[in-house]
Design a protein around this motif. Structure first.
Motif, mmCIF file in Angstrom:
data_model
loop_
_atom_site.group_PDB
_atom_site.id
_atom_site.type_symbol
_atom_site.label_atom_id
_atom_site.label_comp_id
_atom_site.label_asym_id
_atom_site.label_seq_id
_atom_site.Cartn_x
_atom_site.Cartn_y
_atom_site.Cartn_z
ATOM 1 N N ILE A 125 0.589 0.728 4.762
ATOM 2 C CA ILE A 125 -0.163 1.958 4.508
ATOM 3 C C ILE A 125 0.035 3.273 5.514
ATOM 4 O O ILE A 125 0.224 3.189 6.658
ATOM 5 C CB ILE A 125 -1.262 1.508 5.082
ATOM 6 N N THR A 153 -8.925 1.843 3.168
ATOM 7 C CA THR A 153 -8.293 1.149 1.856
ATOM 8 C C THR A 153 -7.894 -0.065 2.932
ATOM 9 O O THR A 153 -6.994 -1.213 1.474
ATOM 10 C CB THR A 153 -7.399 2.432 1.902
ATOM 11 N N ILE A 202 -8.180 -4.021 1.360
ATOM 12 C CA ILE A 202 -6.479 -4.695 0.811
ATOM 13 C C ILE A 202 -6.777 -6.248 1.543
ATOM 14 O O ILE A 202 -6.484 -7.334 0.484
ATOM 15 C CB ILE A 202 -5.537 -4.014 1.128
ATOM 16 N N GLY A 257 -8.533 -1.147 -2.825
ATOM 17 C CA GLY A 257 -7.806 -1.729 -2.486
ATOM 18 C C GLY A 257 -7.764 -3.442 -2.929
ATOM 19 O O GLY A 257 -6.716 -3.709 -2.994
ATOM 20 N N ILE A 313 -4.846 -3.008 -5.050
ATOM 21 C CA ILE A 313 -3.881 -3.593 -4.775
ATOM 22 C C ILE A 313 -3.856 -4.446 -4.639
ATOM 23 O O ILE A 313 -2.304 -5.634 -4.729
ATOM 24 C CB ILE A 313 -3.422 -2.721 -3.389
#
Length: 266
Positions: free
Chosen positions: A40, A51, A55, A235, A239
């Motif tokens: 990221i 975030t 994830i 996240g 993702i």
């Protein structure tokens, strides 16, 4: 002009030929056992830490994960939010060899996921790769370019440690920023990550976040994430979910039929 004779290939012992055949044997492609590698990159205030934690939480499927923290405890401010639980290792010096050691410690502890927040410090922070190169130049008469003889192996070993980790790895990176005019108004935008050029190629998925907390997928080996733009991403759902689904899908390869022989050939 006379022509050269055709090359003559000298035969090798059968044992040596068989050994090479085993060494270079091709096998069916498979994602079995593959773990996620995601980066990221963002400007300050874009939400990379939150975030990244989301994830990592999603990839860990609810289990505790590890955070290698170079951001003065920023990740710990989110502990417990949304049920996210993790353990941290705070670092204030950033020798790339120490990141490899930290990853090894996380592997021995059995963490399913490690979130490195952020990888940029191991490039340009205290004792980072750039510092190591600057120190090494003294051995080469002040030649900074020659100092990369020491710095490059450290950087490469660090990347190798990230790729070798037996679980998932999420790494945040700060972005270099520039001011541009959009609609006559100056806007701050992120450019490439603060790490060695090309670092994003080491990851399966590379995403960028802007100041409005919008995530853009810059690169993805996971087809369902390719070129996605996600405002205010969750996240775990947006993702980690698609990544885990992709990694768990590994259809059995079909056996290619043997070519047919023409019965009329003599």
């Amino acid at each position: 002009m006379s022509q050269l004779p055709p090359p003559v290939r000298t035969g090798r012992p059968a044992a040596e030929q068989n050994g090479n055949a085993e060494q270079f044997a091709f096998r069916p492609a498979s994602k079995a056992g593959r773990k996620a590698r995601l980066s990221i990159q963002e400007m300050s205030g874009s939400g990379k830490t939150w975030t990244g934690l989301g994830i990592a939480h999603g990839l860990s499927e609810g289990r505790r994960f590890a955070v290698i923290d170079t951001e003065k405890g920023a990740a710990s401010l989110y502990a417990g939010v949304g049920g996210i639980q993790f353990d941290t290792l705070a670092m204030d010096r950033y020798d790339p060899r120490d990141l490899a050691r930290a990853l090894d410690a996380a592997a021995q502890a059995g963490y399913p996921t490690v979130f490195v927040d952020s990888l940029s410090h191991f490039w340009k922070g205290t004792d980072g790769t750039l510092d190591q190169v600057d120190r090494a130049k003294a051995k080469y008469g002040g030649n900074k370019f020659a100092g990369w003889k020491d710095g490059t192996p450290m950087q490469n070993d660090m990347v190798a440690a990230i790729l070798a980790y037996p679980g998932h790895v999420v790494a945040s990176m700060r972005s270099y920023t520039e001011w541009v005019l959009e609609g006559g108004k100056p806007q701050r935008v992120g450019t490439r990550p603060e790490q060695r050029k090309g670092i994003e190629y080491e990851f399966d998925v590379a995403v960028a976040m802007d100041i409005d907390n919008t995530l853009e997928v810059l690169k993805s080996r996971c087809p369902s994430l390719n070129r996605k733009v996600i405002p205010r991403p969750q996240g775990a759902r947006d993702i980690a979910g698609p990544l885990l689904a992709w990694l768990s899908t590994d259809p059995q390869p079909e056996t290619a039929p043997m070519p047919e022989t023409d019965s009329t050939e003599q």
